[in-house]
Design a protein around this motif. Sequence first.
Motif, PDB file in Angstrom:
ATOM      1  N   VAL A  18       0.855  -1.179   0.000  1.00 24.88           N
ATOM      2  CA  VAL A  18       0.000   0.000   0.000  1.00 24.88           C
ATOM      3  C   VAL A  18       0.892   1.229   0.000  1.00 24.88           C
ATOM      4  N   SER A  19       0.830   1.996  -1.054  1.00 24.10           N
ATOM      5  CA  SER A  19       1.623   3.212  -1.151  1.00 24.10           C
ATOM      6  C   SER A  19       0.770   4.396  -0.745  1.00 24.10           C
ATOM      7  N   GLY A  20       1.338   5.313   0.026  1.00 23.10           N
ATOM      8  CA  GLY A  20       0.620   6.517   0.401  1.00 23.10           C
ATOM      9  C   GLY A  20      -0.195   6.383   1.666  1.00 23.10           C
ATOM     10  N   LEU A  21      -0.083   5.287   2.381  1.00 17.22           N
ATOM     11  CA  LEU A  21      -0.800   5.111   3.637  1.00 17.22           C
ATOM     12  C   LEU A  21       0.225   5.009   4.744  1.00 17.22           C
ATOM     13  N   GLU A  22       0.147   5.927   5.711  1.00 15.30           N
ATOM     14  CA  GLU A  22       1.060   5.857   6.843  1.00 15.30           C
ATOM     15  C   GLU A  22       0.525   4.837   7.820  1.00 15.30           C
ATOM     16  N   GLU A  23       1.397   3.951   8.258  1.00 15.61           N
ATOM     17  CA  GLU A  23       1.006   2.900   9.189  1.00 15.61           C
ATOM     18  C   GLU A  23       0.796   3.491  10.578  1.00 15.61           C
ATOM     19  N   ARG A  24      -0.347   3.276  11.148  1.00 12.19           N
ATOM     20  CA  ARG A  24      -0.652   3.682  12.516  1.00 12.19           C
ATOM     21  C   ARG A  24      -1.193   2.445  13.220  1.00 12.19           C
ATOM     22  N   GLU A  25      -0.603   2.130  14.336  1.00 15.59           N
ATOM     23  CA  GLU A  25      -1.100   1.002  15.101  1.00 15.59           C
ATOM     24  C   GLU A  25      -1.584   1.490  16.440  1.00 15.59           C
ATOM     25  N   PRO A  26      -2.787   1.298  16.789  1.00 18.30           N
ATOM     26  CA  PRO A  26      -3.846   0.759  15.957  1.00 18.30           C
ATOM     27  C   PRO A  26      -4.389   1.830  15.003  1.00 18.30           C
ATOM     28  N   ASP A  27      -4.969   1.382  13.924  1.00 19.19           N
ATOM     29  CA  ASP A  27      -5.561   2.280  12.914  1.00 19.19           C
ATOM     30  C   ASP A  27      -6.946   2.683  13.426  1.00 19.19           C
ATOM     31  N   LEU A  28      -6.979   3.627  14.372  1.00 18.22           N
ATOM     32  CA  LEU A  28      -8.231   3.992  15.027  1.00 18.22           C
ATOM     33  C   LEU A  28      -9.244   4.636  14.098  1.00 18.22           C
ATOM     34  N   CYS A  29      -8.769   5.352  13.084  1.00 22.80           N
ATOM     35  CA  CYS A  29      -9.704   6.062  12.206  1.00 22.80           C
ATOM     36  C   CYS A  29     -10.185   5.190  11.050  1.00 22.80           C
ATOM     37  N   GLY A  30      -9.564   4.053  10.818  1.00 27.03           N
ATOM     38  CA  GLY A  30      -9.969   3.179   9.718  1.00 27.03           C
ATOM     39  C   GLY A  30      -9.477   3.648   8.361  1.00 27.03           C
ATOM     40  N   ALA A  31      -8.306   4.270   8.314  1.00 22.20           N
ATOM     41  CA  ALA A  31      -7.755   4.796   7.057  1.00 22.20           C
ATOM     42  C   ALA A  31      -7.532   3.693   6.025  1.00 22.20           C
ATOM     43  N   LYS A  32      -7.267   2.474   6.467  1.00 18.88           N
ATOM     44  CA  LYS A  32      -7.024   1.369   5.529  1.00 18.88           C
ATOM     45  C   LYS A  32      -8.246   1.078   4.658  1.00 18.88           C
ATOM     46  N   GLU A  33      -9.417   1.416   5.158  1.00 21.54           N
ATOM     47  CA  GLU A  33     -10.646   1.147   4.407  1.00 21.54           C
ATOM     48  C   GLU A  33     -10.771   2.021   3.157  1.00 21.54           C
ATOM     49  N   TYR A  34      -9.969   3.093   3.071  1.00 25.44           N
ATOM     50  CA  TYR A  34     -10.120   4.059   1.983  1.00 25.44           C
ATOM     51  C   TYR A  34      -8.922   4.080   1.034  1.00 25.44           C
ATOM     52  N   THR A  35      -8.083   3.058   1.076  1.00 26.16           N
ATOM     53  CA  THR A  35      -6.892   3.043   0.218  1.00 26.16           C
ATOM     54  C   THR A  35      -7.236   2.963  -1.264  1.00 26.16           C
ATOM     55  N   GLN A  36      -8.430   2.511  -1.611  1.00 22.86           N
ATOM     56  CA  GLN A  36      -8.800   2.432  -3.022  1.00 22.86           C
ATOM     57  C   GLN A  36      -8.952   3.822  -3.641  1.00 22.86           C
ATOM     58  N   TYR A  37      -9.007   4.875  -2.800  1.00 25.89           N
ATOM     59  CA  TYR A  37      -9.152   6.238  -3.311  1.00 25.89           C
ATOM     60  C   TYR A  37      -7.806   6.940  -3.525  1.00 25.89           C
ATOM     61  N   LEU A  38      -6.710   6.278  -3.194  1.00 27.11           N
ATOM     62  CA  LEU A  38      -5.393   6.857  -3.447  1.00 27.11           C
ATOM     63  C   LEU A  38      -5.217   7.106  -4.939  1.00 27.11           C
ATOM     64  N   SER A  39      -4.602   8.199  -5.292  1.00 27.28           N
ATOM     65  CA  SER A  39      -4.331   8.635  -6.670  1.00 27.28           C
ATOM     66  C   SER A  39      -5.578   9.140  -7.387  1.00 27.28           C
ATOM     67  N   GLN A  40      -6.720   9.179  -6.727  1.00 24.05           N
ATOM     68  CA  GLN A  40      -7.926   9.716  -7.348  1.00 24.05           C
ATOM     69  C   GLN A  40      -8.044  11.204  -7.006  1.00 24.05           C
ATOM     70  N   PRO A  41      -8.812  11.960  -7.777  1.00 24.77           N
ATOM     71  CA  PRO A  41      -8.970  13.396  -7.495  1.00 24.77           C
ATOM     72  C   PRO A  41      -9.584  13.626  -6.117  1.00 24.77           C
ATOM     73  N   GLY A  42      -9.192  14.717  -5.485  1.00 22.21           N
ATOM     74  CA  GLY A  42      -9.722  15.052  -4.169  1.00 22.21           C
ATOM     75  C   GLY A  42     -11.213  15.284  -4.170  1.00 22.21           C
ATOM     76  N   SER A  43     -11.801  15.551  -5.320  1.00 24.46           N
ATOM     77  CA  SER A  43     -13.246  15.789  -5.405  1.00 24.46           C
ATOM     78  C   SER A  43     -14.061  14.538  -5.077  1.00 24.46           C
ATOM     79  N   VAL A  44     -13.463  13.351  -5.125  1.00 24.89           N
ATOM     80  CA  VAL A  44     -14.212  12.128  -4.804  1.00 24.89           C
ATOM     81  C   VAL A  44     -14.463  11.993  -3.311  1.00 24.89           C
ATOM     82  N   ILE A  45     -13.749  12.741  -2.498  1.00 23.61           N
ATOM     83  CA  ILE A  45     -13.895  12.603  -1.041  1.00 23.61           C
ATOM     84  C   ILE A  45     -15.321  12.921  -0.614  1.00 23.61           C
TER      85      ILE A  45
END
Length: 115
Positions: A45-72
């Motif tokens: 996974v590129s562009g995801l900083e590892e946080r243990e534990p991943d309290l915010c659930g950032a791993k769930e949104y890795t499919q949006y990496l490299s997409q335009p910010g307007s998709v947020i």
Amino acid sequence: MIKTALLPAVATAMMLAGCMPAPQPAPTPVPAAPVPTTPPPVAGVSGLEEREPDLCGAKEYTQYLSQPGSVISTIGLTKEYRVVEHRGIEPQDYDPNRIVFRLDAAGNINNIDCG
């Protein structure tokens, strides 16, 4: 009379002792600088900083990496999130449950982490 002859010699010796340089202190050793440690990157996974534990659930949104910010805004996030523009000013308040989307110069999502 011997005592009075000795007085100038003692006074001269004391004055000469005052002219001698003071002894120099030994140099103190410089402590070695600590070696910075960086966490290992998330495998695959590129562009995801590892946080243990991943309290915010950032791993769930890795499919949006490299997409335009307007998709947020179309993701339908129910959690608190923050969008940080490229070279934008980011407040320094930290919330481990908040998702942070960081955009590159082109406006694409290049990092997702908690904060």
